[in-house]
Structure formats: C-alpha cells, structure tokens
Design a protein around this motif. Structure first.
Motif, PDB file in Angstrom:
ATOM      1  N   LEU A  24       0.930  -1.212   0.051  1.00 29.84           N
ATOM      2  CA  LEU A  24       0.109   0.219   0.021  1.00 29.84           C
ATOM      3  C   LEU A  24       0.805   1.390   0.013  1.00 29.84           C
ATOM      4  CD1 LEU A  24      -2.956  -1.199   2.341  1.00 29.84           C
ATOM      5  CD2 LEU A  24      -2.543  -0.952   0.194  1.00 29.84           C
ATOM      6  N   GLY A  27       2.726   1.958  -3.317  1.00 30.08           N
ATOM      7  CA  GLY A  27       1.431   2.390  -4.470  1.00 30.08           C
ATOM      8  C   GLY A  27       0.597   3.676  -4.577  1.00 30.08           C
ATOM      9  N   ALA A  28       0.928   4.196  -3.086  1.00 29.71           N
ATOM     10  CA  ALA A  28       0.554   5.189  -2.493  1.00 29.71           C
ATOM     11  C   ALA A  28       1.628   5.957  -2.539  1.00 29.71           C
ATOM     12  CB  ALA A  28       0.393   5.401  -0.773  1.00 29.71           C
ATOM     13  N   CYS A  60      -4.632   3.611  -3.006  1.00 31.80           N
ATOM     14  CA  CYS A  60      -3.653   2.858  -1.849  1.00 31.80           C
ATOM     15  C   CYS A  60      -3.093   3.782  -0.805  1.00 31.80           C
ATOM     16  CB  CYS A  60      -2.364   2.951  -2.510  1.00 31.80           C
ATOM     17  SG  CYS A  60      -1.991   1.399  -3.796  1.00 31.80           S
TER      18      CYS A  60
END
Length: 162
Positions: A24, A27-28, A60
C-alpha cells in the motif's frame, strides 16, 4: 460480527482484508509522486499517464489510512478512546459534515464569499483544510451531545419515511 449498528467491532478483520502495508505504501508513494510530477510536465500524454498512476496511488493511500486506524484501534486504548470521542460523531454526521465542509470551502474560495481561489499556494491550503476538518469534528461532537442525528441526516430520514 463485522459491524454492530454503526460501530465496527472487528478492526482485525479489516486489517486482514487489506493488502500488506508495504505494498500500500509503495502504491501510494508512486501515485502521489506521479501526481506531483504532473504539475511539472507540459500538457499531453505524460500528464495523462501521471493521473493514471494517481488513480492507483489514491486508493492505496486511503487503504493505508484505514490500516493505520485499524491497527491503532486494536493496539492503543488511548487512540481508540480518542477515535470514539472525536471520529465516531463525525462519522454519524457524515452527510452534514460533507455539506458543511463544502459550504465552508465555497465561502472561503468562491467569488460570493471571500474569493481566495488562486491566491493561496499549496502550502497555505493544507492548514486551511485541516482547520475546516478540525472544526467539523468539534461541531459534530457538540451537535451530537444535544441531538440524535445531524441536520442533513435528520432531513434525509424524514424525507425517506414519507
């Protein structure tokens, strides 16, 4: 049970349902870096590509926030007490908060209000948005200490029961 009424009783289940925190976070970071880079690039396909990456990064980042809240709920009793005292009332008045925050932002930035659109930079917008969010937390908590539901929720419920 997953939820009893409006209160989530099993944050561990949410934590297990989300992808790993590292994935996550990656992705962020990728999505937000792409969004930042899009402001430096000329118009055209690079901008479109960076917004496509933002479409991956924003969810994300949201999931990362949910994961952090679920872990804090489980691990830190003081954080849980704070969330119950401040975030739960705002959640119970989510429609009223959405409308109130929209009205506050419009009052500040649109021509019929103070007309600040375009005059504040990104660094100045962050404290403004945090102040609006904090004000909505305070108003939600004080409103629900006197009434059962928010004004927009009450109107919606009254309309739906006709």
């Amino acid at each position: 049970a997953w939820c009893a009424g409006w209160r989530c009783t099993c944050p561990a289940r949410l934590e297990r349902a989300l992808p790993p925190a590292r994935l996550l976070a990656a992705g962020a970071a990728l999505g937000n870096l792409a969004a930042g880079a899009s402001h430096l690039l000329p118009d055209g396909w690079p901008t479109a590509a960076s917004y496509a990456l933002l479409a991956v990064g924003a969810p994300c980042l949201s999931a990362l926030y949910a994961l952090a809240l679920a872990r804090a709920w489980r691990a830190a009793p003081r954080a849980r007490a704070w969330m119950e005292a401040w975030l739960a009332p705002a959640g119970r008045m989510s429609l009223s908060n959405y409308l109130g925050q929209s009205l506050a932002a419009n009052l500040l930035f649109m021509g019929w209000g103070f007309g600040l659109y375009g005059s504040l930079g990104a660094a100045a917008l962050l404290p403004v948005s945090l102040a609006i969010a904090a004000a909505s937390l305070v108003v939600s908590r004080s409103w629900l200490s006197r009434f059962r539901a928010g004004p927009a929720e009450w109107l919606l419920r009254a309309w739906a029961r006709r």
